[in-house]
Design a protein around this motif. Structure first.
Motif, mmCIF file in Angstrom:
data_model
loop_
_atom_site.group_PDB
_atom_site.id
_atom_site.type_symbol
_atom_site.label_atom_id
_atom_site.label_comp_id
_atom_site.label_asym_id
_atom_site.label_seq_id
_atom_site.Cartn_x
_atom_site.Cartn_y
_atom_site.Cartn_z
ATOM 1 N N ASP A 176 33.991 29.368 47.940
ATOM 2 C CA ASP A 176 33.790 30.214 46.758
ATOM 3 C C ASP A 176 33.356 31.621 47.166
ATOM 4 O O ASP A 176 32.769 31.806 48.238
ATOM 5 N N ASP A 177 33.634 32.606 46.331
ATOM 6 C CA ASP A 177 33.165 33.991 46.521
ATOM 7 C C ASP A 177 33.524 34.525 47.901
ATOM 8 O O ASP A 177 32.742 35.254 48.523
ATOM 9 N N GLU A 233 39.429 35.216 41.541
ATOM 10 C CA GLU A 233 38.420 35.091 40.486
ATOM 11 C C GLU A 233 38.255 36.420 39.757
ATOM 12 O O GLU A 233 38.491 37.487 40.322
#
Ligand code: C2E
Ligand code: MG
Ligand code: MG
Ligand code: MG
Length: 281
Positions: A176-177, A233
């Motif tokens: 993630d990220d 995202e």
């Protein structure tokens, strides 16, 4: 005079500190109570597969309905929950609730659950995941866990073993990220991730800064050559979406497609996104 001033600023400072400490203590007490009472809710944000033009899953995002403060952001209470040792019971509640809700969805839809570093490396993780899947009757292949680079930096040794145990349950793991932490590219090669989620900060600047465009292109290329899916995202504008499509990004997520919504809104949202008249240009 200097003394009076010093005393004055001291007087000014003290009540403010007091108020902040007081507020924090109150938040701590409320959070302990909320974990005991399971006073949380999951909202879900669609993840959209660009290759088939359909929703392929939802990310579960934790919401705390505070009686006085309204909805408190996870960015605020997750770090506090970690500090207070509440993240394990809270994280396990999230796992159980997400698996239970996802078991009612069509089989092609996955659920993505965020797991904090503390929970990911806890001895209970694998048992908790297995139990949540079993109780919900959800096949492991429909669950994705999202972890951030901080997990790798803190525990590179145990991470490999955990990732392999999860794989044996059929569960997928996403980074993630990506691009915001302290890890190096070699981590991507050493750990068997299934997916890279490109952080929203790069997507936000996609059309404004040349640099972000290059980074997004590089990460998509890296993902492709390592056999990992790439998800962007924070997609908010049609321009960003168009650019991501052109670069060959696999999946997108963001307010342009939909904000996170309560579980009850998912059937209508799916009809809007997957229906005849597609909402995604
Ligand atoms: P994340 O996992 O990177 O989740 C994406 C965040 O970006 C979510 O914020 C989501 O609402 C927000 N977002 C989605 N699309 C857009 C967009 O187009 N524009 C903008 N500006 N934001 C967008 P949220 O729900 O406030 O969650 C913040 C972070 O809190 C998450 O970041 C995740 O790290 C953490 N978190 C949320 N739920 C959980 C949980 O159940 N467990 C743990 N450990 N962490 C969680
Ligand atoms: Mg996430
Ligand atoms: Mg993220
Ligand atoms: Mg984030």
């Amino acid at each position: 005079r200097a003394k009076a001033e010093a005393r004055g600023s001291f007087r000014f400072f003290e009540p403010e500190m007091d108020a902040r400490l007081q507020a924090r203590r109150e938040l701590e007490r409320d959070l302990r109570e909320a974990v005991a009472d399971e006073a949380f809710e999951l909202h879900y944000q669609p993840i959209y597969d660009l290759s088939v033009e359909r929703v392929c899953g939802f990310e579960a995002l934790l919401r705390w309905k505070h009686p006085k403060r309204g909805t408190v952001s996870p960015a605020e209470f997750i770090p506090l929950a970690e500090e207070l040792g509440l993240i394990i019971p809270l994280g396990e509640w999230v796992l159980r609730a997400a698996c239970r809700q996802a078991s009612a969805w069509p089989d092609e839809l996955k659920v993505a659950v965020n797991v904090s570093a503390v929970q990911f490396t806890s001895a209970r993780l694998i048992t908790a995941v297995r139990e949540a899947l079993q109780t919900a009757g959800l096949p492991g292949r429909r669950l994705e866990l999202e972890i951030t680079e901080s997990v790798l930096v803190a525990n590179p040794g145990s991470t490999t073993a955990i990732l392999h145990s999860l794989k044996s349950l059929g569960v997928r793991v996403s980074m993630d990220d990506f691009g915001t932490g302290y890890s190096s590219l070699s981590y991507l090669r050493s750990f068997p991730f299934d997916k890279i989620k490109i952080d929203q900060s790069f997507v936000r600047d996609l059309n404004a800064s040349e640099g972000s465009g290059y980074i997004v292109r590089a990460v998509i290329g890296l993902g492709a050559s390592l056999g990992m899916t790439t998800t962007a995202e924070g997609v908010e504008t049609p321009d960003q979406l168009q650019r991501l499509r052109a670069e060959g990004c696999d999946e997108v997520q963001g307010y342009l497609i939909s904000r996170p919504v309560p579980a009850g809104d998912l059937p209508a949202l799916l009809r809007r996104l997957n229906g005849e008249r597609r909402a995604i240009a």
